[in-house]
Design an enzyme around this catalytic site. Structure first.
Site, PDB file in Angstrom:
ATOM      1  N   ASP A   6     -21.431 -12.186   6.064  1.00 26.43           N
ATOM      2  CA  ASP A   6     -21.007 -12.195   7.464  1.00 26.43           C
ATOM      3  C   ASP A   6     -19.490 -12.220   7.474  1.00 26.43           C
ATOM      4  O   ASP A   6     -18.851 -12.496   6.445  1.00 26.43           O
ATOM      5  CB  ASP A   6     -21.572 -13.439   8.181  1.00 26.43           C
ATOM      6  CG  ASP A   6     -21.111 -13.505   9.629  1.00 26.43           C
ATOM      7  OD1 ASP A   6     -21.173 -12.475  10.318  1.00 26.43           O
ATOM      8  OD2 ASP A   6     -20.654 -14.571  10.069  1.00 26.43           O
ATOM      9  N   SER A   7     -18.928 -11.993   8.652  1.00 25.81           N
ATOM     10  CA  SER A   7     -17.477 -12.048   8.778  1.00 25.81           C
ATOM     11  C   SER A   7     -16.962 -13.479   8.606  1.00 25.81           C
ATOM     12  O   SER A   7     -15.780 -13.687   8.413  1.00 25.81           O
ATOM     13  CB  SER A   7     -17.074 -11.533  10.154  1.00 25.81           C
ATOM     14  OG  SER A   7     -17.755 -12.269  11.152  1.00 25.81           O
ATOM     15  N   CYS A  69     -23.999 -10.073   9.938  1.00 23.53           N
ATOM     16  CA  CYS A  69     -23.033  -9.850  11.013  1.00 23.53           C
ATOM     17  C   CYS A  69     -23.484  -8.670  11.887  1.00 23.53           C
ATOM     18  O   CYS A  69     -23.728  -7.568  11.374  1.00 23.53           O
ATOM     19  CB  CYS A  69     -21.692  -9.538  10.365  1.00 23.53           C
ATOM     20  SG  CYS A  69     -20.393  -9.151  11.525  1.00 23.53           S
ATOM     21  N   GLU A 148     -16.637 -21.301  17.450  1.00 23.55           N
ATOM     22  CA  GLU A 148     -15.909 -21.739  16.256  1.00 23.55           C
ATOM     23  C   GLU A 148     -15.132 -23.025  16.511  1.00 23.55           C
ATOM     24  O   GLU A 148     -14.896 -23.808  15.598  1.00 23.55           O
ATOM     25  CB  GLU A 148     -14.995 -20.624  15.758  1.00 23.55           C
ATOM     26  CG  GLU A 148     -15.837 -19.418  15.409  1.00 23.55           C
ATOM     27  CD  GLU A 148     -15.368 -18.617  14.227  1.00 23.55           C
ATOM     28  OE1 GLU A 148     -14.169 -18.642  13.950  1.00 23.55           O
ATOM     29  OE2 GLU A 148     -16.220 -17.955  13.607  1.00 23.55           O
ATOM     30  N   CYS A 180     -25.039 -11.154  18.397  1.00 23.04           N
ATOM     31  CA  CYS A 180     -23.892 -11.685  17.655  1.00 23.04           C
ATOM     32  C   CYS A 180     -24.360 -12.945  16.934  1.00 23.04           C
ATOM     33  O   CYS A 180     -25.137 -13.735  17.497  1.00 23.04           O
ATOM     34  CB  CYS A 180     -22.753 -12.020  18.618  1.00 23.04           C
ATOM     35  SG  CYS A 180     -21.363 -12.851  17.825  1.00 23.04           S
ATOM     36  N   HIS A 182     -23.032 -15.681  16.370  1.00 24.92           N
ATOM     37  CA  HIS A 182     -22.664 -16.988  16.925  1.00 24.92           C
ATOM     38  C   HIS A 182     -23.513 -17.411  18.127  1.00 24.92           C
ATOM     39  O   HIS A 182     -23.587 -18.586  18.450  1.00 24.92           O
ATOM     40  CB  HIS A 182     -21.200 -16.967  17.376  1.00 24.92           C
ATOM     41  CG  HIS A 182     -20.216 -16.906  16.252  1.00 24.92           C
ATOM     42  ND1 HIS A 182     -20.247 -15.926  15.294  1.00 24.92           N
ATOM     43  CD2 HIS A 182     -19.168 -17.714  15.936  1.00 24.92           C
ATOM     44  CE1 HIS A 182     -19.259 -16.117  14.446  1.00 24.92           C
ATOM     45  NE2 HIS A 182     -18.589 -17.203  14.809  1.00 24.92           N
TER      46      HIS A 182
HETATM   47  N1  DGL Z   1     -20.209 -12.058  12.970  1.00 23.48           N
HETATM   48  C1  DGL Z   1     -19.736 -11.345  14.135  1.00 23.48           C
HETATM   49  C2  DGL Z   1     -20.925 -10.631  14.795  1.00 23.48           C
HETATM   50  O1  DGL Z   1     -22.063 -11.016  14.644  1.00 23.48           O
HETATM   51  C3  DGL Z   1     -19.058 -12.270  15.115  1.00 23.48           C
HETATM   52  C4  DGL Z   1     -17.725 -12.788  14.645  1.00 23.48           C
HETATM   53  C5  DGL Z   1     -16.711 -11.693  14.387  1.00 23.48           C
HETATM   54  O2  DGL Z   1     -16.234 -11.054  15.357  1.00 23.48           O
HETATM   55  O3  DGL Z   1     -16.414 -11.468  13.233  1.00 23.48           O
HETATM   56  O4  DGL Z   1     -20.708  -9.669  15.491  1.00 23.48           O
END
Ligand code: DGL
Length: 261
Positions: A6-7, A69, A148, A180, A182
């Site tokens: 993931d990011s 992600c 976050e 997403c 989050h």
């Molecule tokens: N992990 C990203 C997503 O699911 C969210 C956070 C980011 O923008 O990196 O799109």
């Protein structure tokens, strides 16, 4: 090992879902905390990161890859699939399948980062499966930083969620995809604001059951995966915030290893 990237921190929602669906399977997680967020970057950049992340997980022994992600799943899946000859899972298709199978009115809302919404991937996949569906999407760029910061129950967060969901609510959607990583952490607020009759689809759960079904069907792949209940966490930047959130989300002590990608 099941490799997940993931990011940053959000993909832990997918780790949690995988631990529940496939308990005992070894997992290796990479959170690209040094280069997060992906949701505001160009698709070229996200593709490059996704390929590097996959390369790293394979070098550590991953036999299948889960792109946790949504942004990377939206813009980089094709490149990853083209470049690596192993099973690759992304979070979009399972959520789309679940939404089509459970929606009564086929009036579906999607929320995600700007990059995910701009990619139009959810619309494309939903239309491929059902041409009758009506689809409305909304980018919610403020939600990632709020999560976050741990602002999960603050009145400001509730207000922002309400504002973002308003255009979807007036369309009377019956299904909402949390596009997403989050957003599952805000599921209660989202459910309240969109209305309790709307079916809220959590893509982390959708992808975990998809991986499980795949492994049940493909015993030859399942046999490659070690199952000693181990979970290792790598990040491209070690932050206190990651440690804190990871520990509270997974309810276990997390040892973070730093890796330079
Ligand atoms: N992990 C990203 C997503 O699911 C969210 C956070 C980011 O923008 O990196 O799109």
């Amino acid at each position: 090992m099941i490799g997940i990237f993931d990011s940053g921190i959000g993909g832990l929602t997918v780790v949690k879902a995988l631990m529940e669906h496939l308990s005992g399977y070894d997992i290796i997680y990479f959170g690209d905390t040094a280069r997060t967020p992906y949701g505001t970057k160009s698709s070229e950049t996200v593709k490059k990161y996704a390929l590097e992340n996959t390369e790293f997980l394979l070098s550590k022994g991953a036999k299948i890859i889960v792109i946790a992600c949504n942004t990377a799943s939206s813009v980089a899946t094709e490149s990853v699939v083209e470049n690596f000859d192993i099973p690759i899972f992304e979070v979009i298709t399972p959520a789309v399948e679940l939404s089509i199978n459970t929606s009564h009115k086929l009036c579906i809302g999607i929320i995600g980062t700007r990059a995910t919404v701009k990619s139009g991937i959810y619309e494309k996949k939903i239309k491929e499966m059902n041409t009758q569906s009506r689809i409305y999407s909304k980018a919610c760029p403020l939600l990632v930083p709020l999560v976050e910061e741990g602002w999960l129950k603050k009145p400001e967060t509730k207000m922002i969620v309400k504002k973002y969901l308003h255009p979807l609510k007036v369309r009377q959607i019956d299904t909402l995809i949390l596009g997403c990583t989050h957003y599952p952490l805000l599921k209660n607020i989202i459910q309240k604001k969109i209305g309790k009759k709307v079916n809220v689809i959590d893509s982390s759960i959708a992808v975990a059951s998809n991986v499980k079904a795949f492994l049940e069907k493909h015993q030859e792949v399942d046999a490659l995966l070690s199952k000693k209940g181990r979970c290792s966490f790598f990040v491209s930047d070690v932050t206190e915030q990651f440690k804190k959130t990871a520990t509270s989300m997974l309810r276990r002590d997390i040892h973070l290893e730093h890796v330079k990608i």
